[in-house]
Design an enzyme around this catalytic site. Structure first.
Site, PDB file in Angstrom:
ATOM      1  N   ASP A  41       3.797 -10.649   2.900  1.00 11.54           N
ATOM      2  CA  ASP A  41       3.466 -10.527   1.511  1.00 11.54           C
ATOM      3  C   ASP A  41       4.882 -10.845   0.980  1.00 11.54           C
ATOM      4  O   ASP A  41       5.790 -10.091   1.073  1.00 11.54           O
ATOM      5  CB  ASP A  41       3.016  -9.213   1.452  1.00 11.54           C
ATOM      6  N   HIS A  86       2.640  -2.693  -0.561  1.00 11.79           N
ATOM      7  CA  HIS A  86       1.755  -2.468  -2.009  1.00 11.79           C
ATOM      8  C   HIS A  86       0.108  -2.343  -1.549  1.00 11.79           C
ATOM      9  O   HIS A  86      -0.163  -2.767  -0.595  1.00 11.79           O
ATOM     10  CB  HIS A  86       2.013  -3.649  -2.709  1.00 11.79           C
ATOM     11  N   LYS A 120       5.892 -13.669 -10.446  1.00 11.80           N
ATOM     12  CA  LYS A 120       7.040 -12.972  -9.940  1.00 11.80           C
ATOM     13  C   LYS A 120       7.980 -13.770  -9.826  1.00 11.80           C
ATOM     14  O   LYS A 120       9.142 -13.395  -9.208  1.00 11.80           O
ATOM     15  CB  LYS A 120       6.604 -12.007  -8.780  1.00 11.80           C
ATOM     16  N   CYS A 174       1.841   1.092  -7.142  1.00 11.08           N
ATOM     17  CA  CYS A 174       0.961   0.627  -6.360  1.00 11.08           C
ATOM     18  C   CYS A 174       1.043   0.575  -4.902  1.00 11.08           C
ATOM     19  O   CYS A 174       0.962  -0.079  -4.039  1.00 11.08           O
ATOM     20  CB  CYS A 174       0.673  -0.859  -6.447  1.00 11.08           C
ATOM     21  N   GLN A 212       7.624 -10.194  -3.555  1.00 12.32           N
ATOM     22  CA  GLN A 212       8.823  -9.503  -3.913  1.00 12.32           C
ATOM     23  C   GLN A 212      10.175 -10.508  -3.517  1.00 12.32           C
ATOM     24  O   GLN A 212      11.093 -10.185  -3.934  1.00 12.32           O
ATOM     25  CB  GLN A 212       9.090  -8.024  -3.798  1.00 12.32           C
TER      26      GLN A 212
END
Lengths: 443, 147
Positions: A236, A159, A263, A401, A239
């Protein structure tokens, strides 16, 4: 589907009893289910008030949870209860409200610690979200570590929030940013990773799960290889956090882990940076202000201990409370049960979308989270999104993104359906029917 | 919101078979248009004769609204002066943003884009070609952004 609002229990109890409560609201999902039983879809859906609304005359089918998930009633109630009965500033006053607010805020931190199995709450820094967490590491950690000739290693499927902060610190320090390529199916090119990892690498920053394709990266193998060269790794986890059966920072052995509450069924504007304590302790503060200090004179400041050192200013207290409630919610549902539910939806959606003529899946990695990117011949993704929206179906369209990844595929954009705990087989069927309508209109 | 208002037959037809698609070589001016939000890209070439737009072509990729809008525009502006094109664009923009209750008759087939007004996120798609045309008319070669 009936949507009875549970009794407002907060008004029937003494205020004192609410401060520091760990339970944040009663819903029918409180009832313990056997760990291997499937998710009760109707119960879960009823927990999310927004899913009861109509969009363009149809029941909302929300397939954009990878952008932001919806919030269940226990999260909404926890935030409201905090705001209406406990709010004050934290870590300051001697009055009761301030103590309750501090307790609620710090209990949320403890819940997050337990959720990702960090060793200590000193390793849990509240930030605005994944983006701010990565920027914190880029500016507080990487800037001091990097110099000309050094390299930061990322991947092509990141991202933008895991690309741009590294570009900024590389430009400031003379270091070089390198991206590991991906294979056509959306998996990481592991051979390339191992060959690009070198004596020059100072930091590896990786998506745990790709937001655009759903690819789950083999992060344990990648982390082992980096650690063999004494290179720290940031994951990261935006997700991953709400969709994998477990995220255990000790088992992963990652050095930093970043994620956002919104999220994972929590509020916007709050997220977490997990950092290994030895690293965080050695890092300078990123922002200065209240809360992050022990004492200040005009000549010098003594910084506060972890994690307060990285939390300058009044934090997003109600956001943290909401995040704590989201953690509770996921734990009550059972993360393995949630992940199994979403994997079943992924399998169903993958096979059902294969029946749509001229539809191509983008990213077919063997190990994926419930994210499906696709294109339809002759129809721009933007038009797919508009037609689906007219049927009450929310999908994301665009570059997600992740423009370098889109460039790799030679696509300006894709349509993306991302599934969450509240989606069901009926949502998959609505999506397929909506795509048939796209074909009718543009065929 | 009615999808048929946005995707009228004229729009779908111009998306399927865009008119004046391609590239003029040589051209008197050209410009690149880019809508970063949806990745639409447009390359426009034109020729001028006696201060009138004698010919133009566009190529690129985009959603149905952006392709149809470019195609409809290419038919509408051919043979017109800069001043006439500027006035036409003002009217089209007013229509796209819902400031005209009824598109005037002289807009002709461009009126097929009136439904865009109900879909505010698509206004940029429909106006990209006009921004690109203006940039080409000013002989600007730098990429145009609708952001």
């Amino acid at each position: 589907m009936s949507r009875a609002v549970p009794a407002q229990s907060i008004q029937t109890r003494p205020i004192e009893a609410q401060a520091g409560e760990t339970r944040t609201g009663e819903t029918r999902t409180d009832e313990a289910q056997a760990p291997d039983s499937p998710l009760d879809e109707a119960q879960v859906r009823a927990d999310f008030p927004i899913l009861g609304r109509l969009v363009n005359g149809r029941r909302l089918v929300y397939l954009d949870s990878a952008a932001s998930s919806q919030r269940p009633r226990p999260v909404l109630q926890a935030v409201e209860r905090y705001e209406s009965t406990m709010h004050s500033n934290v870590h300051r006053g001697v009055h009761s409200l301030s103590q309750w607010a501090t307790e609620a805020y710090e209990q949320a931190r403890e819940r997050v610690r337990r959720f990702i199995n960090a060793r200590s709450v000193r390793e849990i820094v509240f930030v605005r979200g994944t983006t701010e967490a990565i920027n914190l590491v880029a500016h507080s950690y990487a800037r001091a570590e990097l110099g000309p000739g050094d390299e930061v290693l990322i991947t092509l499927l990141e991202h933008h929030s895991n690309i741009v902060p590294w570009q900024i610190v590389c430009a400031a320090t003379g270091a070089r940013l390198r991206a590991v390529p991906v294979l056509a199916n959306g998996e990481l090119d592991l051979a390339a990773y191992h060959s690009m990892l070198s004596d020059r690498t100072r930091l590896v920053a990786l998506a745990h799960v790709s937001n655009a394709l759903g690819t789950v990266l083999p992060v344990q193998e990648l982390i082992r290889a980096a650690h063999a060269r004494a290179v720290p790794v940031l994951l990261d986890g935006a997700q991953a956090i709400a969709h994998l059966p477990v995220v255990d920072v000790q088992a992963l052995d990652c050095d930093f882990y970043a994620f956002s509450a919104h999220k994972m069924y929590g509020p916007t504007g709050i997220g977490v940076l997990y950092g290994r304590e030895s690293l965080l302790a050695a890092m300078p503060p990123w922002q200065g202000g209240g809360d992050m200090i022990r004492s200040v004179s005009i000549e010098e400041t003594t910084y506060n201990e972890l994690p307060a050192k990285f939390e300058a200013g009044t934090p997003n207290i109600s956001g943290a409370v909401g995040l704590g409630a989201a953690v509770d919610y996921l734990e009550r549902l059972g993360r393995e049960r949630v992940a199994a539910h979403e994997q079943r939806l992924l399998e169903l959606a993958t096979s059902r979308l294969a029946s749509v003529p001229h539809l191509h899946l983008v990213g077919t990695a063997a190990h994926r989270a419930a994210v499906i990117s696709f294109t339809i011949d002759g129809v721009h993704p933007h038009d797919i999104g508009t037609v689906l929206d007219s049927e009450g179906i929310a999908v994301r369209t665009g570059h997600h993104c992740a423009m370098p990844l889109m460039q790799f595929y030679g696509l300006p954009a894709t349509a993306r359906a991302s599934f969450a705990v509240y989606n069901g087989a009926d949502d998959v069927e609505r999506l397929v029917a909506g795509l048939q309508r796209v074909r009718e209109l543009f065929g | 919101m009615d999808l048929k208002d946005l995707y009228r037959e004229v729009v779908l037809d111009h998306n399927r078979s865009p008119r004046n698609f391609g590239r003029l070589e040589p051209a008197d001016a050209e410009a690149q248009g880019h809508n970063p939000l949806c990745g639409d890209r447009l390359h426009l070439t034109l020729r001028l004769q006696d201060e009138r737009l004698s010919d133009l072509r566009f190529e690129g990729q985009g959603c149905a609204i952006s392709v149809a809008s470019a195609s409809l525009m290419s038919e509408a502006v051919k043979g017109r002066s800069r001043a006439e094109i500027a006035q036409l664009y003002d009217e089209v923009h007013a229509m796209l943003t819902g400031r005209l209750s009824h598109p005037p008759a002289h807009l002709g087939k461009l009126a097929a884009l009136a439904g865009v007004a109900e879909f505010p996120v698509r206004v940029k798609c429909a106006s990209l070609c006009w921004h690109t045309l203006n940039a080409a008319l000013e002989r600007a070669n730098a990429p145009v952004s609708t952001e």
